[in-house]
Design an enzyme around this catalytic site. Sequence first.
Site, PDB file in Angstrom:
ATOM      1  N   LYS B 116       0.811  -1.215   0.000  1.00 39.96           N
ATOM      2  CA  LYS B 116       0.000   0.000   0.000  1.00 39.96           C
ATOM      3  C   LYS B 116       0.844   1.264   0.000  1.00 39.96           C
ATOM      4  O   LYS B 116       0.419   2.292  -0.504  1.00 39.96           O
ATOM      5  CB  LYS B 116      -0.939  -0.031   1.199  1.00 39.96           C
ATOM      6  CG  LYS B 116      -1.859  -1.213   1.041  1.00 39.96           C
ATOM      7  CD  LYS B 116      -3.074  -1.197   1.876  1.00 39.96           C
ATOM      8  CE  LYS B 116      -3.897  -2.413   1.434  1.00 39.96           C
ATOM      9  NZ  LYS B 116      -5.111  -2.558   2.184  1.00 39.96           N
ATOM     10  N   GLU B 201      -2.848   6.478   8.661  1.00 37.42           N
ATOM     11  CA  GLU B 201      -3.624   7.219   7.684  1.00 37.42           C
ATOM     12  C   GLU B 201      -4.659   8.041   8.438  1.00 37.42           C
ATOM     13  O   GLU B 201      -5.232   7.578   9.418  1.00 37.42           O
ATOM     14  CB  GLU B 201      -4.326   6.197   6.791  1.00 37.42           C
ATOM     15  CG  GLU B 201      -4.938   6.767   5.554  1.00 37.42           C
ATOM     16  CD  GLU B 201      -5.485   5.642   4.688  1.00 37.42           C
ATOM     17  OE1 GLU B 201      -4.720   5.088   3.891  1.00 37.42           O
ATOM     18  OE2 GLU B 201      -6.658   5.307   4.843  1.00 37.42           O
ATOM     19  N   HIS B 236     -14.951  -2.405   9.184  1.00 41.05           N
ATOM     20  CA  HIS B 236     -14.240  -2.356   7.900  1.00 41.05           C
ATOM     21  C   HIS B 236     -14.500  -3.555   7.011  1.00 41.05           C
ATOM     22  O   HIS B 236     -13.754  -3.821   6.069  1.00 41.05           O
ATOM     23  CB  HIS B 236     -12.737  -2.151   8.109  1.00 41.05           C
ATOM     24  CG  HIS B 236     -12.438  -0.961   8.971  1.00 41.05           C
ATOM     25  ND1 HIS B 236     -12.576   0.323   8.515  1.00 41.05           N
ATOM     26  CD2 HIS B 236     -12.074  -0.859  10.263  1.00 41.05           C
ATOM     27  CE1 HIS B 236     -12.285   1.163   9.499  1.00 41.05           C
ATOM     28  NE2 HIS B 236     -11.986   0.475  10.568  1.00 41.05           N
ATOM     29  N   ARG B 293      -7.608  -7.391  -8.700  1.00 39.26           N
ATOM     30  CA  ARG B 293      -8.304  -8.675  -8.848  1.00 39.26           C
ATOM     31  C   ARG B 293      -9.792  -8.406  -9.054  1.00 39.26           C
ATOM     32  O   ARG B 293     -10.245  -7.272  -8.974  1.00 39.26           O
ATOM     33  CB  ARG B 293      -8.134  -9.493  -7.583  1.00 39.26           C
ATOM     34  CG  ARG B 293      -8.596  -8.699  -6.361  1.00 39.26           C
ATOM     35  CD  ARG B 293      -8.710  -9.519  -5.130  1.00 39.26           C
ATOM     36  NE  ARG B 293      -8.667  -8.723  -3.925  1.00 39.26           N
ATOM     37  CZ  ARG B 293      -9.711  -8.150  -3.341  1.00 39.26           C
ATOM     38  NH1 ARG B 293     -10.914  -8.276  -3.859  1.00 39.26           N
ATOM     39  NH2 ARG B 293      -9.572  -7.429  -2.248  1.00 39.26           N
TER      40      ARG B 293
END
Lengths: 165, 503
Positions: B116, B201, B236, B293
């Site tokens: 990431k 983040e 999440h 994907r």
Amino acid sequence: MKYIATIGDKEFTVDVLDKRHVSIGDQIMDVDFENISGQPVYSLVIDGKSYEAYVYEGENELQVLLQGQQYPVKVEDEREKRLRAAAGGTVSETAEFHLRAPMPGLVVAVTVEADQQVAKGQVLIILESMKMQNELKSPRAGKVTRIRVKPGETVEQRQTLLTVT
Amino acid sequence: MFKKVLVANRGEIAVRILRACRELGMESVAVYSEADRNALHVRYADEAYLLGPAPSRESYLRADKIIDIARKCHADAIHPGYGFLAERESFAAACADAGIMFIGPKPSAIAAMGDKMVARETVLAAGVPVVPGTEGTGSMSDDELLAVAPKIGFPLLIKASAGGGGKGMREANSIEDMPSLLTSARREAEASFGDGNVYLEKLLEGARHIEIQILADQHGNVIHLGERDCSLQRRHQKLIEEAPSPFMDEALREKMGTVAVKAARAVEYLSAGTIEFLVDKDKNFYFLEMNTRLQVEHPVTEVATGIDIVAEQMRIARGRQLSYKQEDIRFRGHALECRINAEDPYNGFLPSTGRITHSLLPTGPGVRVDTGVYPGFEITPYYDPMIAKLIVWGETRGQAILRMRRALEEYRIVGVRTNIPFHQMMMDSHRFMGGQYDTRFVEERFALPLSQGERETYHPEIAAVFATLVAHDANQRSAEFVMPNERDTSNWKWMGRWERMHR
């Protein structure tokens, strides 16, 4: 035969008169009650209205899943109810609580120690199942007495993990 | 040009891909673990080969065995589905080395987007906005992260570098919470991905999770198929997805689509992929990550646009041009998807295992069910709890919601607990109907059960009759079988023993 069905703080007196009739309170109703192909699914036609529900046993009550809403129902006959009233209050605050594995899985961590005081809602054990870590919490305050598992152990469903008194 | 496809996955997605193979007239190969001998994908495929014991790392993650099987049975392509090996660069590379077509992007694109931190840098360089956080490649120690946290500002998210699906993700509201959260995030990341690296983040408040579906062929054509709104999540994990998003307008769609195409081009993307964005309440959007994907929720886009994404993937892998140009892509009506998980919504969403004894799938107009289970199938603790995806189409969002309500009511699964009641309540919620939800909705404003009166379907007296009749029947039956004192010992003694045994 007369029963008292309790949902939350509401009580319903349900009298099973015969195979085709029950009364709720003082209202008599026509019923047609069928089990669906040996499954815990039941069809009830009551005064012409058709309902279907999934009924299974909970800890000490029946869980009725009806139209997407779950109702925990405690069903007692009059004698049982009087006995319970005489015994007074609920016993869950005093009896030993055995934490059982709600599903098979792997013990990731035991977050308490033997003889430790725990608060209601405190995390006791982290159990990994279906690739998720699940926190198993204490339903009440008390003292941890016996811990029967170690991190890294795999456990079966309903296996006793530890005891809170 | 390949003719035989090995599907390196299980469950509903394996069945979904096998269906595409069938439609395109290609031979299909399934692989399975010992726990999945009776699974639907094994029964559905033309050929099936055993991989190994139930745990994923001994079966569905055994890249070497899978490639071996593909060689032996002369499969000339492998579709990885999602999860397992789908985003392993090494697996895509190993396929190429073995001369087998990997149906997906090139290893270099998986690598660039898989980490990431590298992904953020790559898209930043392409001029795509990202959420403020710890930039710079490589691992950071807890001390470094603690030092940088106040600069990003609280609340913030700790995320696993190799992560996905909310695993190894923690939310921190203050610097004091950070050390313990870092420890648990690293522990979970290590357990899930074998990599304890984390990054920070900024947590955007009131944000929506909106993602853009991309298709790219080998001839340099890259198009987007519009958005999916996946804001309805719990811890999440996505639960409900829809397209189009009730929050989007044509201008924003155009803008985000263009940016997504740019991000895909930056890594020379190939096949189907998804760019995930966070959109704040002022419609500023930030790059979150790219999933290299097929996504779990791809049917939402298929139903709303009429495009078969898996079939397009096969077409791309065969070296053909995309069947569509950007201007051909149009949403028709509205699509909704509910993920049906074996979880008990009344018991903290704990996973539920067991044998499915009875199952009745919803059908009728505008309903699609993607599933890999059937009555008699055992839900084991080894894999993901998702057992089905229920997707509906409606002319309008309102019609789609009504149709979803109807389909959820029709859906019967007995043997394991499912989150269907959760979805039913969601469809009844006024805020969901109004499209007024963000990624925190389920956790902050939603409690089960809804209080009585909030729902028109509150019938405690009917539930009381059900329970009483079930209890009455059980009483009658036991009275027939057990006469008092028929046991060889006193009932009291027997009870005492029984209770001790069950401690």
